[in-house]
Design a protein around this motif. Structure first.
Motif, PDB file in Angstrom:
ATOM      1  N   MET A  37      53.951  41.349  14.183  1.00 36.01           N
ATOM      2  CA  MET A  37      54.371  40.269  13.293  1.00 36.01           C
ATOM      3  C   MET A  37      54.667  40.852  11.915  1.00 36.01           C
ATOM      4  O   MET A  37      53.911  41.636  11.394  1.00 36.01           O
ATOM      5  CB  MET A  37      53.253  39.227  13.211  1.00 36.01           C
ATOM      6  N   SER A  38      55.779  40.434  11.348  1.00 38.64           N
ATOM      7  CA  SER A  38      56.144  40.888  10.006  1.00 38.64           C
ATOM      8  C   SER A  38      55.112  40.371   9.015  1.00 38.64           C
ATOM      9  O   SER A  38      54.730  39.210   9.051  1.00 38.64           O
ATOM     10  CB  SER A  38      57.533  40.351   9.663  1.00 38.64           C
ATOM     11  N   THR A  39      54.666  41.233   8.116  1.00 33.94           N
ATOM     12  CA  THR A  39      53.634  40.818   7.166  1.00 33.94           C
ATOM     13  C   THR A  39      54.172  39.807   6.166  1.00 33.94           C
ATOM     14  O   THR A  39      53.446  38.958   5.690  1.00 33.94           O
ATOM     15  CB  THR A  39      53.066  42.028   6.405  1.00 33.94           C
ATOM     16  N   ALA A  40      55.463  39.895   5.856  1.00 34.25           N
ATOM     17  CA  ALA A  40      56.030  38.983   4.855  1.00 34.25           C
ATOM     18  C   ALA A  40      56.203  37.566   5.412  1.00 34.25           C
ATOM     19  O   ALA A  40      56.154  36.608   4.668  1.00 34.25           O
ATOM     20  CB  ALA A  40      57.357  39.520   4.361  1.00 34.25           C
ATOM     21  N   ILE A  41      56.438  37.467   6.697  1.00 34.30           N
ATOM     22  CA  ILE A  41      56.725  36.156   7.283  1.00 34.30           C
ATOM     23  C   ILE A  41      55.502  35.611   7.994  1.00 34.30           C
ATOM     24  O   ILE A  41      54.996  36.206   8.931  1.00 34.30           O
ATOM     25  CB  ILE A  41      57.934  36.233   8.244  1.00 34.30           C
ATOM     26  N   ARG A  42      55.023  34.462   7.512  1.00 35.49           N
ATOM     27  CA  ARG A  42      53.879  33.807   8.128  1.00 35.49           C
ATOM     28  C   ARG A  42      54.219  32.388   8.559  1.00 35.49           C
ATOM     29  O   ARG A  42      53.891  31.970   9.641  1.00 35.49           O
ATOM     30  CB  ARG A  42      52.710  33.742   7.137  1.00 35.49           C
ATOM     31  N   LYS A  43      54.897  31.656   7.663  1.00 35.76           N
ATOM     32  CA  LYS A  43      55.198  30.246   7.926  1.00 35.76           C
ATOM     33  C   LYS A  43      56.694  30.082   8.172  1.00 35.76           C
ATOM     34  O   LYS A  43      57.513  30.519   7.366  1.00 35.76           O
ATOM     35  CB  LYS A  43      54.779  29.386   6.732  1.00 35.76           C
ATOM     36  N   ILE A  44      57.043  29.463   9.309  1.00 34.89           N
ATOM     37  CA  ILE A  44      58.449  29.292   9.683  1.00 34.89           C
ATOM     38  C   ILE A  44      58.766  27.813   9.866  1.00 34.89           C
ATOM     39  O   ILE A  44      58.094  27.110  10.628  1.00 34.89           O
ATOM     40  CB  ILE A  44      58.772  30.067  10.984  1.00 34.89           C
ATOM     41  N   LEU A  45      59.790  27.356   9.161  1.00 35.36           N
ATOM     42  CA  LEU A  45      60.287  25.987   9.308  1.00 35.36           C
ATOM     43  C   LEU A  45      61.378  26.011  10.370  1.00 35.36           C
ATOM     44  O   LEU A  45      62.296  26.827  10.287  1.00 35.36           O
ATOM     45  CB  LEU A  45      60.861  25.509   7.970  1.00 35.36           C
TER      46      LEU A  45
END
Length: 122
Positions: A1-9
């Protein structure tokens, strides 16, 4: 998992697509904020400030193109990457999405790996 991306709309007017994308993303460890229209996506993006926005193109109440254009013009959301997800596979659709500021384009039907690979590439 990319560390920068956590929450996805994710915005898709198909409940089946929302459930499927939510399953793929949550299994990979992402937090998902689902919505069913482009207009809802614009207001949720401003209030939730997700790390990534995934937009279907053809939706009632604000299509993905309109939503992408508005998100990229809004100073609060313009830096958030956008991935378009659509059954429209015409190169012109992909070019238009890019012109509006989309960072990637996924054609339906897709595999789980396709979605996760595009997110990892951002």
């Amino acid at each position: 998992m990319s560390t920068a991306i956590r929450k996805i709309l994710i915005a898709d007017d198909s409940a089946t697509e929302r459930v499927n994308l939510t399953r793929i993303l949550e299994t990979a460890g992402y937090q998902v904020v689902p919505t069913q229209s482009g207009n809802e996506a614009k207001s949720l993006a401003e209030s939730q400030l997700p790390d990534l926005i995934m937009l279907d193109i053809i939706m009632e109440d604000g299509d993905g193109y309109q939503a992408c254009r508005a998100l990229k013009r809004n100073p609060a959301t313009q830096a958030i990457p956008v991935i378009m997800i659509s059954s429209k596979s015409n190169p012109v659709d992909k070019q238009w999405a890019q012109k509006l500021g989309a960072n990637a384009y996924i054609v339906k039907p897709y595999k789980d790996e396709d979605v996760l690979r595009e997110i990892a590439a951002l």
